[in-house]
Design a protein around this motif. Structure first.
Motif, PDB file in Angstrom:
ATOM      1  N   TYR A  86     -45.514   5.957  26.885  1.00 34.96           N
ATOM      2  CA  TYR A  86     -46.104   5.905  25.545  1.00 34.96           C
ATOM      3  C   TYR A  86     -45.067   5.430  24.527  1.00 34.96           C
ATOM      4  O   TYR A  86     -45.370   4.567  23.683  1.00 34.96           O
ATOM      5  N   PHE A  87     -43.861   5.993  24.572  1.00 37.58           N
ATOM      6  CA  PHE A  87     -42.820   5.586  23.625  1.00 37.58           C
ATOM      7  C   PHE A  87     -42.566   4.078  23.723  1.00 37.58           C
ATOM      8  O   PHE A  87     -42.484   3.371  22.714  1.00 37.58           O
ATOM      9  N   ASN A  88     -42.438   3.604  24.946  1.00 41.78           N
ATOM     10  CA  ASN A  88     -42.089   2.205  25.177  1.00 41.78           C
ATOM     11  C   ASN A  88     -43.182   1.265  24.694  1.00 41.78           C
ATOM     12  O   ASN A  88     -42.905   0.224  24.087  1.00 41.78           O
ATOM     13  N   GLU A  89     -44.425   1.617  24.959  1.00 45.18           N
ATOM     14  CA  GLU A  89     -45.548   0.757  24.580  1.00 45.18           C
ATOM     15  C   GLU A  89     -45.790   0.741  23.076  1.00 45.18           C
ATOM     16  O   GLU A  89     -46.320  -0.240  22.540  1.00 45.18           O
ATOM     17  N   ASN A  90     -45.382   1.815  22.388  1.00 41.15           N
ATOM     18  CA  ASN A  90     -45.689   1.934  20.968  1.00 41.15           C
ATOM     19  C   ASN A  90     -44.468   1.857  20.063  1.00 41.15           C
ATOM     20  O   ASN A  90     -44.574   2.105  18.858  1.00 41.15           O
ATOM     21  N   GLY A  91     -43.324   1.500  20.628  1.00 43.63           N
ATOM     22  CA  GLY A  91     -42.126   1.330  19.829  1.00 43.63           C
ATOM     23  C   GLY A  91     -41.652   2.612  19.168  1.00 43.63           C
ATOM     24  O   GLY A  91     -41.124   2.585  18.040  1.00 43.63           O
ATOM     25  N   VAL A  92     -41.825   3.737  19.840  1.00 45.76           N
ATOM     26  CA  VAL A  92     -41.421   5.034  19.290  1.00 45.76           C
ATOM     27  C   VAL A  92     -40.011   5.382  19.773  1.00 45.76           C
ATOM     28  O   VAL A  92     -39.751   5.368  20.978  1.00 45.76           O
ATOM     29  N   ALA A  93     -39.124   5.688  18.852  1.00 44.08           N
ATOM     30  CA  ALA A  93     -37.772   6.142  19.203  1.00 44.08           C
ATOM     31  C   ALA A  93     -37.857   7.629  19.558  1.00 44.08           C
ATOM     32  O   ALA A  93     -37.479   8.507  18.784  1.00 44.08           O
ATOM     33  N   GLY A  94     -38.388   7.890  20.720  1.00 47.20           N
ATOM     34  CA  GLY A  94     -38.738   9.257  21.114  1.00 47.20           C
ATOM     35  C   GLY A  94     -37.548  10.081  21.560  1.00 47.20           C
ATOM     36  O   GLY A  94     -36.419   9.597  21.702  1.00 47.20           O
ATOM     37  N   ARG A  95     -37.839  11.358  21.795  1.00 53.51           N
ATOM     38  CA  ARG A  95     -36.825  12.309  22.227  1.00 53.51           C
ATOM     39  C   ARG A  95     -37.301  13.021  23.497  1.00 53.51           C
ATOM     40  O   ARG A  95     -38.387  13.615  23.514  1.00 53.51           O
ATOM     41  N   ILE A  96     -36.478  12.968  24.542  1.00 53.41           N
ATOM     42  CA  ILE A  96     -36.713  13.708  25.772  1.00 53.41           C
ATOM     43  C   ILE A  96     -35.691  14.835  25.833  1.00 53.41           C
ATOM     44  O   ILE A  96     -34.480  14.579  25.800  1.00 53.41           O
ATOM     45  N   ILE A  97     -36.171  16.071  25.916  1.00 53.68           N
ATOM     46  CA  ILE A  97     -35.283  17.226  26.013  1.00 53.68           C
ATOM     47  C   ILE A  97     -35.713  18.019  27.245  1.00 53.68           C
ATOM     48  O   ILE A  97     -36.768  18.652  27.253  1.00 53.68           O
ATOM     49  N   ALA A  98     -34.904  17.941  28.287  1.00 55.18           N
ATOM     50  CA  ALA A  98     -35.183  18.664  29.529  1.00 55.18           C
ATOM     51  C   ALA A  98     -34.386  19.962  29.523  1.00 55.18           C
ATOM     52  O   ALA A  98     -33.300  20.034  28.946  1.00 55.18           O
TER      53      ALA A  98
END
Length: 311
Positions: free
Chosen positions: A127-139
């Motif tokens: 989703y981030f990649n397709e929508n240009g979102v500078a997302g955050r992954i926190i595992a």
């Protein structure tokens, strides 16, 4: 509020650490998708956020499958219009020593922790990649994944694997301006409640009192709320340049864990035969072998568990 207008998914957030993360994200302005296997527990978590003035929606289901990952992302986008943050916290324990651990014990823990992190991150990053979102992954990791722990073959493998995946994702996601980090919490949970070493700390927390300094400072052991601030920070724009890191937090302590590095290096012309290793290994590396497992300082006398009453 550092997360105003953002939308987050927190897996395994019906109670405990996950709920603390979700509540802090909401307090900082994010709308939150709550996830738990128990629908009633998930609904209660949503109610706690809404009662505090936040926004939340529940998705009941066990993580691990691609279907659940898709449902979580769809809930975020369908309810709140976007997705910015994913916290993969869902977990389960089946602790047994190696010879007693069944295939089912191993597979369940690996599926929830490791595969669940993989499928949810894959869906969120898509989703981030397709929508240009500078997302955050926190595992969410664990000291067990860093150091090992008796009776936790499955859990140690999963948590160590999560750190390995996050380091890889930090490389793969860099071009998309998406960060990926691991939080390693040390806090009072349902698991630590049963450990005598932490008894006085857990009792103090249950009474709403501050934990003794020995736990908060010497051990870096605290409450779920003590961990939540780091999760919210890593989800914010203030952490845009932090990626591929394993960061520990608990009580009053914050730690940056190192990546595995060689602690000693030696060379021998023609390579290392078994005979050469027999004659040289102990001399070269014997005093530099690495420890395993966690070690704790001795409890002060006043903080030791009460002796069981005589029968």
């Amino acid at each position: 509020m550092i997360l105003e207008g953002k939308v987050a998914i927190v897996t395994g957030s019906g109670r405990g650490l996950g709920l603390a993360y979700a509540q802090e994200l909401a307090r900082q302005g994010a709308a939150v998708v709550i996830n738990d296997v128990d629908e009633a527990v998930a609904d209660e978590a949503v109610a706690s956020i809404v009662a505090a003035g936040g926004k939340a929606v529940a998705v009941a289901g066990a993580v691990g499958s691609t279907a659940t990952a898709k449902e979580l992302v769809s809930a975020a986008v369908g309810t709140f219009g976007r997705l910015d943050i994913l916290v993969t916290n869902a977990g389960v324990l089946r602790d047994k020593s190696l010879l007693k651990m069944t295939d089912e014990d191993f597979d369940l823990v690996i599926n929830v922790h490791l595969r669940g992190t993989f499928t949810c991150v894959r869906e969120a990053f898509g989703y981030f990649n397709e929508n240009g979102v500078a997302g955050r992954i926190i595992a969410i990791g664990s000291p067990t994944g860093q150091r090992g722990n008796f009776g936790q073959t499955n859990y140690a493998a999963a948590k160590a694997g999560i750190v390995g995946m996050v380091r890889t994702w930090a490389l793969e996601m860099k071009r998309s301006n998406v960060t990926a980090n691991v939080v390693i919490p040390v806090a009072a949970t349902a698991m630590t409640e049963t450990i005598p070493f932490f008894e006085r700390a857990v009792q103090a927390s249950a009474r709403g009192e501050a934990m003794p300094d020995f736990f908060r400072k010497d051990l870096g052991f605290g409450t779920a709320a003590d961990v939540a601030g780091l999760v919210a920070f890593l989800a914010s724009s203030a952490a845009a340049k932090i990626t591929g890191q394993a960061i520990g937090v608990g009580g009053d302590r914050l730690q940056l864990w190192s990546h595995p590095e060689a602690v000693a290096t030696e060379y021998h012309d023609g390579g290392w035969s078994s005979e050469k290793l027999v004659s040289s290994f102990d001399r070269l590396f014997g005093d530099r072998l690495q420890s395993v497992g966690e070690t704790f300082p001795e409890l002060p006398a006043e903080l030791r568990p009460e002796p069981a009453p005589a029968k």
